[in-house]
Design a protein around this motif. Structure first.
Motif, PDB file in Angstrom:
ATOM      1  N   CYS A  93       0.871  -1.169   0.000  1.00 46.36           N
ATOM      2  CA  CYS A  93       0.000   0.000   0.000  1.00 46.36           C
ATOM      3  C   CYS A  93       0.914   1.226   0.000  1.00 46.36           C
ATOM      4  CB  CYS A  93      -0.876  -0.028   1.250  1.00 46.36           C
ATOM      5  SG  CYS A  93      -1.782   1.475   1.513  1.00 46.36           S
ATOM      6  N   ILE A  94       0.704   2.123  -0.947  1.00 44.59           N
ATOM      7  CA  ILE A  94       1.570   3.296  -1.073  1.00 44.59           C
ATOM      8  C   ILE A  94       0.747   4.547  -0.792  1.00 44.59           C
ATOM      9  CG2 ILE A  94       3.142   4.549  -2.607  1.00 44.59           C
ATOM     10  CD1 ILE A  94       3.377   1.974  -4.267  1.00 44.59           C
ATOM     11  N   VAL A  95       1.279   5.376   0.080  1.00 39.24           N
ATOM     12  CA  VAL A  95       0.581   6.622   0.435  1.00 39.24           C
ATOM     13  C   VAL A  95       0.623   7.571  -0.755  1.00 39.24           C
ATOM     14  CG1 VAL A  95       0.658   8.648   1.934  1.00 39.24           C
ATOM     15  CG2 VAL A  95       1.138   6.385   2.861  1.00 39.24           C
ATOM     16  N   THR A  96      -0.514   8.158  -1.087  1.00 40.96           N
ATOM     17  CA  THR A  96      -0.573   9.144  -2.161  1.00 40.96           C
ATOM     18  C   THR A  96      -0.758  10.527  -1.540  1.00 40.96           C
ATOM     19  OG1 THR A  96      -2.979   9.169  -2.436  1.00 40.96           O
ATOM     20  CG2 THR A  96      -1.779   7.398  -3.558  1.00 40.96           C
ATOM     21  N   ASP A 105      -6.825   8.572   0.276  1.00 39.60           N
ATOM     22  CA  ASP A 105      -6.693   7.596  -0.814  1.00 39.60           C
ATOM     23  C   ASP A 105      -5.288   7.006  -0.744  1.00 39.60           C
ATOM     24  OD1 ASP A 105      -7.412   6.139  -3.016  1.00 39.60           O
ATOM     25  OD2 ASP A 105      -7.345   7.800  -4.439  1.00 39.60           O
ATOM     26  N   SER A 106      -5.145   5.803  -1.211  1.00 43.32           N
ATOM     27  CA  SER A 106      -3.815   5.207  -1.285  1.00 43.32           C
ATOM     28  C   SER A 106      -3.802   4.230  -2.457  1.00 43.32           C
ATOM     29  CB  SER A 106      -3.448   4.506   0.022  1.00 43.32           C
ATOM     30  OG  SER A 106      -4.516   3.700   0.455  1.00 43.32           O
ATOM     31  N   LEU A 107      -2.609   3.922  -2.894  1.00 43.18           N
ATOM     32  CA  LEU A 107      -2.438   3.046  -4.051  1.00 43.18           C
ATOM     33  C   LEU A 107      -2.025   1.671  -3.550  1.00 43.18           C
ATOM     34  CD1 LEU A 107      -2.020   2.501  -7.114  1.00 43.18           C
ATOM     35  CD2 LEU A 107       0.275   3.458  -6.856  1.00 43.18           C
ATOM     36  N   TRP A 108      -2.825   0.670  -3.870  1.00 45.92           N
ATOM     37  CA  TRP A 108      -2.547  -0.705  -3.447  1.00 45.92           C
ATOM     38  C   TRP A 108      -2.125  -1.495  -4.684  1.00 45.92           C
ATOM     39  CZ3 TRP A 108      -4.551  -2.883   1.505  1.00 45.92           C
ATOM     40  CH2 TRP A 108      -5.060  -1.877   2.353  1.00 45.92           C
ATOM     41  N   ILE A 109      -1.092  -2.287  -4.523  1.00 47.60           N
ATOM     42  CA  ILE A 109      -0.601  -3.084  -5.655  1.00 47.60           C
ATOM     43  C   ILE A 109      -0.499  -4.543  -5.222  1.00 47.60           C
ATOM     44  CG2 ILE A 109       1.373  -3.502  -7.180  1.00 47.60           C
ATOM     45  CD1 ILE A 109       1.934  -0.507  -7.111  1.00 47.60           C
ATOM     46  N   GLU A 110      -1.037  -5.413  -6.049  1.00 44.47           N
ATOM     47  CA  GLU A 110      -0.933  -6.853  -5.789  1.00 44.47           C
ATOM     48  C   GLU A 110      -0.264  -7.481  -7.021  1.00 44.47           C
ATOM     49  OE1 GLU A 110      -0.596  -9.761  -5.529  1.00 44.47           O
ATOM     50  OE2 GLU A 110      -1.983 -10.859  -4.287  1.00 44.47           O
ATOM     51  N   MET A 154       5.716   3.318   1.494  1.00 47.25           N
ATOM     52  CA  MET A 154       5.221   2.031   1.026  1.00 47.25           C
ATOM     53  C   MET A 154       5.118   1.056   2.196  1.00 47.25           C
ATOM     54  SD  MET A 154       6.834  -0.227  -2.065  1.00 47.25           S
ATOM     55  CE  MET A 154       7.158   1.148  -3.097  1.00 47.25           C
ATOM     56  N   GLN A 155       3.943   0.533   2.418  1.00 43.40           N
ATOM     57  CA  GLN A 155       3.724  -0.407   3.513  1.00 43.40           C
ATOM     58  C   GLN A 155       3.339  -1.767   2.943  1.00 43.40           C
ATOM     59  OE1 GLN A 155       3.919   0.227   6.727  1.00 43.40           O
ATOM     60  NE2 GLN A 155       3.954   2.466   6.827  1.00 43.40           N
ATOM     61  N   PRO A 156       3.935  -2.828   3.447  1.00 43.25           N
ATOM     62  CA  PRO A 156       3.471  -4.137   3.012  1.00 43.25           C
ATOM     63  C   PRO A 156       2.083  -4.427   3.571  1.00 43.25           C
ATOM     64  CG  PRO A 156       5.168  -4.356   4.681  1.00 43.25           C
ATOM     65  CD  PRO A 156       5.016  -2.898   4.421  1.00 43.25           C
ATOM     66  N   VAL A 157       1.274  -5.097   2.805  1.00 42.55           N
ATOM     67  CA  VAL A 157      -0.048  -5.508   3.287  1.00 42.55           C
ATOM     68  C   VAL A 157      -0.226  -6.982   2.961  1.00 42.55           C
ATOM     69  CG1 VAL A 157      -1.152  -3.240   3.059  1.00 42.55           C
ATOM     70  CG2 VAL A 157      -1.137  -4.792   1.108  1.00 42.55           C
ATOM     71  N   SER A 158      -1.183  -7.586   3.597  1.00 40.74           N
ATOM     72  CA  SER A 158      -1.429  -9.000   3.317  1.00 40.74           C
ATOM     73  C   SER A 158      -2.392  -9.127   2.131  1.00 40.74           C
ATOM     74  CB  SER A 158      -2.028  -9.674   4.546  1.00 40.74           C
ATOM     75  OG  SER A 158      -3.318  -9.145   4.781  1.00 40.74           O
ATOM     76  N   ARG A 159      -2.450 -10.320   1.566  1.00 43.09           N
ATOM     77  CA  ARG A 159      -3.381 -10.548   0.454  1.00 43.09           C
ATOM     78  C   ARG A 159      -4.828 -10.354   0.926  1.00 43.09           C
ATOM     79  NH1 ARG A 159       0.944 -13.694  -1.137  1.00 43.09           N
ATOM     80  NH2 ARG A 159       1.660 -12.822  -3.109  1.00 43.09           N
ATOM     81  N   GLU A 160      -5.081 -10.716   2.166  1.00 42.20           N
ATOM     82  CA  GLU A 160      -6.429 -10.555   2.714  1.00 42.20           C
ATOM     83  C   GLU A 160      -6.782  -9.068   2.818  1.00 42.20           C
ATOM     84  OE1 GLU A 160      -8.842 -12.433   3.097  1.00 42.20           O
ATOM     85  OE2 GLU A 160     -10.156 -11.138   4.283  1.00 42.20           O
ATOM     86  N   GLN A 161      -5.811  -8.257   3.250  1.00 40.56           N
ATOM     87  CA  GLN A 161      -6.074  -6.811   3.315  1.00 40.56           C
ATOM     88  C   GLN A 161      -6.351  -6.253   1.917  1.00 40.56           C
ATOM     89  OE1 GLN A 161      -2.403  -5.972   5.541  1.00 40.56           O
ATOM     90  NE2 GLN A 161      -3.640  -4.715   6.912  1.00 40.56           N
ATOM     91  N   PHE A 162      -5.600  -6.733   0.945  1.00 41.05           N
ATOM     92  CA  PHE A 162      -5.827  -6.279  -0.429  1.00 41.05           C
ATOM     93  C   PHE A 162      -7.231  -6.675  -0.881  1.00 41.05           C
ATOM     94  CE2 PHE A 162      -5.824  -6.513  -4.999  1.00 41.05           C
ATOM     95  CZ  PHE A 162      -5.089  -5.405  -5.387  1.00 41.05           C
ATOM     96  N   TYR A 194      -4.173  -3.351  -9.293  1.00 44.58           N
ATOM     97  CA  TYR A 194      -3.945  -2.248  -8.376  1.00 44.58           C
ATOM     98  C   TYR A 194      -5.287  -1.652  -7.985  1.00 44.58           C
ATOM     99  CZ  TYR A 194      -5.002   1.308 -11.895  1.00 44.58           C
ATOM    100  OH  TYR A 194      -5.637   2.098 -12.820  1.00 44.58           O
ATOM    101  N   LEU A 195      -5.278  -0.903  -6.895  1.00 46.47           N
ATOM    102  CA  LEU A 195      -6.485  -0.231  -6.404  1.00 46.47           C
ATOM    103  C   LEU A 195      -6.138   1.215  -6.083  1.00 46.47           C
ATOM    104  CD1 LEU A 195      -7.329  -2.826  -3.575  1.00 46.47           C
ATOM    105  CD2 LEU A 195      -8.243  -2.873  -5.886  1.00 46.47           C
ATOM    106  N   VAL A 196      -6.931   2.118  -6.586  1.00 43.97           N
ATOM    107  CA  VAL A 196      -6.829   3.521  -6.161  1.00 43.97           C
ATOM    108  C   VAL A 196      -8.127   4.198  -6.588  1.00 43.97           C
ATOM    109  CG1 VAL A 196      -5.732   4.533  -8.234  1.00 43.97           C
ATOM    110  CG2 VAL A 196      -5.238   5.490  -5.992  1.00 43.97           C
ATOM    111  N   SER A 197      -8.618   5.099  -5.768  1.00 49.82           N
ATOM    112  CA  SER A 197      -9.890   5.746  -6.115  1.00 49.82           C
ATOM    113  C   SER A 197      -9.700   6.847  -7.153  1.00 49.82           C
ATOM    114  CB  SER A 197     -10.528   6.363  -4.867  1.00 49.82           C
ATOM    115  OG  SER A 197     -10.771   5.366  -3.918  1.00 49.82           O
ATOM    116  N   ALA A 198      -8.584   7.544  -7.077  1.00 45.46           N
ATOM    117  CA  ALA A 198      -8.379   8.718  -7.931  1.00 45.46           C
ATOM    118  C   ALA A 198      -8.129   8.312  -9.384  1.00 45.46           C
ATOM    119  CB  ALA A 198      -7.176   9.509  -7.431  1.00 45.46           C
TER     120      ALA A 198
END
Lengths: 184, 315
Positions: B141-144, B149-154, B182-190, B160-164
Motif C-alpha cells: 500500500c503506497i501513500v498518495t 486515498d492510497s495506491l494498493w498493488i498486488e 510504502m507499507q506491506p499488506v497481506s493478500r487478505e487486506q488487499f 492495483y487499487l486507487v480511487s483517484a
C-alpha cells in the motif's frame, strides 16, 4: 467526393446498450422494432429488439450515415453479415455484468473479423463496475491478434458514447474505406 | 496507535518555515500519530531524528547519527536512505513515515520479519521502474498525496487499487518513492480493500506511470526514422483525443515518428509522450516488413469523411 449514404454498425448481445447508444447520436429517435420479450430475454428486460435498430446522422453537404443496431439474439446472426457488407466499421457493446462477456466478445470478433481488420472496430464495455476487468478484454484481443480500442462506457451518457466514437473514428481515419458508391 | 506512548521526534537543521509546517501537520494528524518534538540541543531522548540534509549542519548531524539512530532524511534530492521525505514537506508522506516508525518502535520484531518488509531496492526509485523491474514482489500500500486515498498493488494478481484518476496523480507518479511511503499488506487486506475500490489491471497503472515520467522528448532508444506500430490499444484512462489520434494511426499503419506528427496534427511533445509510454509498456513493435505509402492510403476521401463525422458529432 460521393454523397452516397454510408452505414455504421452497432453489435452486441441483448441489453448491452446498442439502442441507447444509437439514440445518443441519431438525428431522430431510433426506429426500433422492440417487442415484449417472451423468451429467455424476458428475464433481462421487458422489451427487446427483434430485427434491428435504425438511426441516421446527417453530415455537412447532406450526406447520410445510417446507424444499424443488430439484433442481440444469436438466432438472428444470419443478418449480421448482410448488415456488415460495405459498413464503415463496427461498434461492439458488451454488458460486463452478463454471464460471459468475454465469450460474447470472441463471438463478435470472429463474426466480424474481416470488417474490423479492413475498416475499424471498437469495443465499449458497459456496466464495467461488475464482472471481468478491462484488462481481460485487452488480453483476449491480443491473444487473437485483433487490434481494437477497448473502453468502459455508460451508454446512457452521451459523452461516453462520443468518446467511444472518437476512438472508433481515430482508427477509421487510417483505414481503407469501402467504395462510397457501393456503400448503401 | 493513539494509545501508545508518543513518538519522541528530534529535528535537526530544519528551517523555521519547515518547522512551522511540521508543527501544524503534527497537530492535524494528532489523532493518527502522537508525536513530541525536541530541538537538536535536547535530542538524547529521541526515538527518531528528522534531519534536513540540505543544510550543512543537518548533513553533518546526519553523518554522526545515521549509524546508531533512526533518522528521517528531509531533502529536495534523492538520498540513499530508508526513510526519506521530499521537500516540500507534505502531510501524507510525513504521516506514512511517522506511522511506520511508531509501529517499529512499538513492535521492533516487525522490522526483522522479512516476509512483511518492503524491498529496499524500491527506495528512491520511480514507480514505473519498480513495475518494469518487478521489484514489488508482494502486496503493498503506497501513500498518495490524498490522505483519504492510497495506491494498493498486488503483483501476483496483476492488479492495483486507487480511487483517484491516475491523471490526477501525475506528480506522484513521477516522483521517486520513499520506502517510508510504502507499507506491506497481506493478500487478505488487499482483498478487503478491493471490496471498496474497483481493481484495475497493472498495465493501466504502468502505462499512466510511464506517461507521467515522459518529458515530451522521444526516448533516445527509439529511432525516429524507423517505422513502428502499436501491438494493442493501450489501457488508457478517460478520453484524451490527441492520444486517440496517435493510437488510431499506429493501430492501422506502421509510420515513423515524424509521420505521426504530420498525419495526426498532434504536437510533437504529446506524440512523444504517448509513444514513450507505449514503448515502456511493450506495446510498440518496429516494422520490418515493407510498408505501403502513408500518404495515399485513404481510398475514398476517408480523412475528409472522418473530419465531417467529427464535426457533426462535436468531437
Amino acid at each position: 467526393m460521393s454523397n452516397a449514404p454510408l452505414k455504421l454498425l452497432f453489435a452486441g448481445p441483448t441489453g448491452a446498450g446498442k439502442t441507447t447508444a444509437i439514440a445518443a447520436i441519431s438525428d431522430f429517435p431510433p426506429v426500433s422494432t422492440d417487442v415484449a420479450a417472451t423468451d429467455e430475454v424476458s428475464a433481462m428486460k421487458e422489451a427487446t429488439t427483434v430485427a434491428m435498430d435504425y438511426g441516421e446522422i446527417t453530415l455537412a453537404q447532406g450526406q447520410k450515415v445510417f446507424l444499424y443496431g443488430t439484433p442481440g439474439q444469436a438466432r438472428f446472426d444470419f443478418m449480421w453479415k448482410i448488415l456488415a457488407t460495405n459498413s464503415l466499421g463496427l461498434i461492439i457493446l458488451l454488458d460486463n455484468s452478463s454471464q460471459d462477456p468475454l465469450a460474447d466478445l470472441e463471438t463478435y470478433v470472429d463474426h466480424f473479423r474481416e470488417l474490423i481488420d479492413r475498416a475499424a472496430g471498437v469495443v465499449g464495455v458497459t456496466r464495467a463496475e461488475r464482472g471481468p476487468l478491462l484488462g481481460a478484454y485487452f488480453a483476449l484481443l491480443q491473444r487473437k491478434g485483433c487490434l481494437m480500442p477497448v473502453l468502459e462506457v455508460d451508454a446512457r451518457k452521451k459523452q461516453d458514447v462520443l468518446c467511444l466514437l472518437d476512438a472508433f473514428l481515430s482508427v477509421l481515419e487510417h483505414a481503407e474505406l469501402p467504395d462510397e458508391r457501393q456503400a448503401s | 496507535m493513539g494509545k501508545s506512548a508518543p513518538l519522541q521526534l528530534a529535528t535537526h537543521g530544519l528551517s523555521g518555515k519547515d518547522l512551522a509546517v511540521l508543527r501544524s501537520l503534527l497537530a492535524l494528524y494528532s489523532d493518527r500519530v502522537r508525536c513530541e518534538l525536541y530541538s537538536q540541543s535536547d535530542s538524547s531522548r529521541a526515538d527518531l531524528h528528522l534531519i534536513d540534509v540540505d543544510d550543512p549542519l543537518g548533513r553533518a548531524r546526519w553523518e554522526a547519527l545515521r549509524e546508531q539512530s533512526k533518522c528521517i532524511v528531509l531533502s529536495r534530492d534523492a538520498v540513499e536512505t530508508p526513510l526519506l521525505l521530499h521537500k516540500p514537506l507534505r502531510g501524507p508522506a510525513l504521516l506514512a513515515v511517522l506511522s511506520q516508525s511508531a509501529l517499529d518502535c512499538a513492535q521492533p520484531s516487525l522490522e526483522t520479519t522479512q516476509s512483511m518488509r518492503v524491498p529496499l531496492a524500491s527506495h528512491g526509485r520511480l514507480l514505473i521502474d519498480l513495475l518494469e523491474a518487478k521489484v514489488i514482489d508482494r502486496p503493498v500500500c503506497i501513500v498518495t498525496p490524498d490522505p483519504d486515498d492510497s495506491l494498493w498493488i498486488e503483483p501476483e494478481l496483476g492488479q492495483y487499487l486507487v480511487s483517484a484518476f491516475l491523471a490526477h496523480l501525475r506528480d506522484f507518479l513521477r516522483t521517486p518513492l520513499s520506502s517510508g511511503l510504502m507499507q506491506p499488506v497481506s493478500r487478505e487486506q488487499f482483498r478487503q480493500q478491493a471490496q471498496r475500490v474497483r481493481p484495475q489491471t497493472l498495465m493501466r497503472l504502468r502505462w499512466s506511470s510511464a506517461l507521467a515520467c515522459s518529458d515530451g522528448r522521444l526516448f533516445a532508444g527509439i529511432d525516429r526514422a524507423m517505422p513502428f506500430r502499436l501491438t494493442a490499444w493501450p489501457d488508457m484512462e478517460g478520453h484524451t483525443p490527441s492520444f486517440f489520434r496517435v493510437a488510431g494511426l499506429l493501430l492501422k499503419r506502421a509510420v515513423n515518428f515524424d509521420e505521426i506528427v504530420d498525419l495526426t496534427g498532434v504536437d510533437e511533445a504529446t506524440a512523444a509522450n504517448f509513444v514513450n509510454a507505449c514503448h515502456r509498456c511493450g506495446l510498440i513493435a518496429q516494422e520490418i516488413m515493407p510498408r505501403r505509402s502513408v500518404t495515399s492510403g485513404f481510398a475514398f476521401g476517408g480523412r475528409d469523411l472522418v473530419a465531417r463525422l467529427r464535426q457533426r458529432l462535436g468531437l
